[in-house]
Design an enzyme around this catalytic site. Sequence first.
Site, short mmCIF file in Angstrom:
data_model
loop_
_atom_site.label_atom_id
_atom_site.label_comp_id
_atom_site.label_asym_id
_atom_site.label_seq_id
_atom_site.Cartn_x
_atom_site.Cartn_y
_atom_site.Cartn_z
N VAL A 191 38.76 44.46 32.76
CA VAL A 191 37.50 44.40 32.02
C VAL A 191 36.57 45.52 32.47
CG1 VAL A 191 35.40 43.03 31.68
CG2 VAL A 191 37.64 41.96 31.42
N GLN A 197 36.45 38.48 38.09
CA GLN A 197 36.53 39.76 38.80
C GLN A 197 37.66 40.64 38.23
OE1 GLN A 197 34.86 41.45 41.11
NE2 GLN A 197 33.22 39.94 41.31
N SER A 198 37.70 40.76 36.93
CA SER A 198 38.78 41.50 36.28
C SER A 198 38.61 43.01 36.43
CB SER A 198 38.81 41.14 34.79
OG SER A 198 39.67 42.01 34.08
N ASN A 199 39.62 43.67 36.99
CA ASN A 199 39.64 45.14 37.03
C ASN A 199 39.79 45.71 35.62
OD1 ASN A 199 39.63 45.27 39.95
ND2 ASN A 199 41.78 44.64 39.88
#
Length: 335
Positions: free
Chosen positions: A79, A75-77
Amino acid sequence: MHLARFPRVKLCHAPTPLEFMPNLTRAVGGPQLWIKRDDCTGVATGGNKNRKLEFLVGEALAQGADHLVTQGAVQSNHVRQTTAVAAKFGLKCTAVLEHRIQTNDPDYLDSGNVLLDRLFGTEIEYRAGGTDMQAAIEEVGERLRSQGRKPYLIPGGGSNPTGALGYANVALELLAQANEMGLRIDRLVHATGSAGTQAGLVAGFEAMSSGIRVLGIGVRAPKDRQEANVHRLAEATAQKLGHQGGIPRAAVEANCDYVGAGYGIPTEGMAEAVLILARLEGILLDPVYSGKAMAGLIDLIRNGAFGKDENVVFLHTGGQVGLFGYRDVLTKAAA
């Protein structure tokens, strides 16, 4: 600081707002609480990584890159924002996502940031938790070069001296806003993880002799390692800026008491902070970064860490899309 010396693309809706939070200030009994809205930077619902990407993608284009490669947790912001910026500039993008949190929750695995990654058209590769993720993107870069591509590798969080220029620029922007408003800023508080946001702010404030103290609320590493990472990157960023004299070790402060069981794992304090900001100020935090940082700030205030007359600015780093990956936890908290 003469940031026009560095390649840059224009991404952010800047300056982002600097707003007083009267209801939260009353609820906690002071200090005077302000919020710098870097959740409003624009691209892909906004967030702090767009600040870094202005300089990172500027450098990538200057080098003739045609493919961005980066990494982060599922859940990378970072990325999500990188994939959107790649689409905006007609670049291909490969994202390597680490299963840093062990879960089978479909909301976490397929909703929120992951859904947006797919909408922006990125190529997603997965790795097991504990993988050396820098090595992973270097392997992808080598593979792409063997195929005749020109990849530009962006580290996790966009946190290197080039990316940190984005937050040296925010230091400049924030000081201009405060000076125009006649606002004396005593402390700036924010979530610190990959170190680039805090390093850039510290380097920028030190270069301008602002006197503003920065407190990073850690979301992953223990205090000694987090402060060492931030200081190392702040020194490299200051050197890139041409600031003489280095960065005092005392200028780097992290409080890592609010991480809980680990990166991305919910805490009661995070859930409380998300609800408090939503219901008192109509502002959405995120569950991994700004939620834990605000939980730390509220707890520190309750324990008398700030004077009632101090002006404290909370830097909102964005990430609200991640709320949808934590639906069950937040639904229960809101009940």
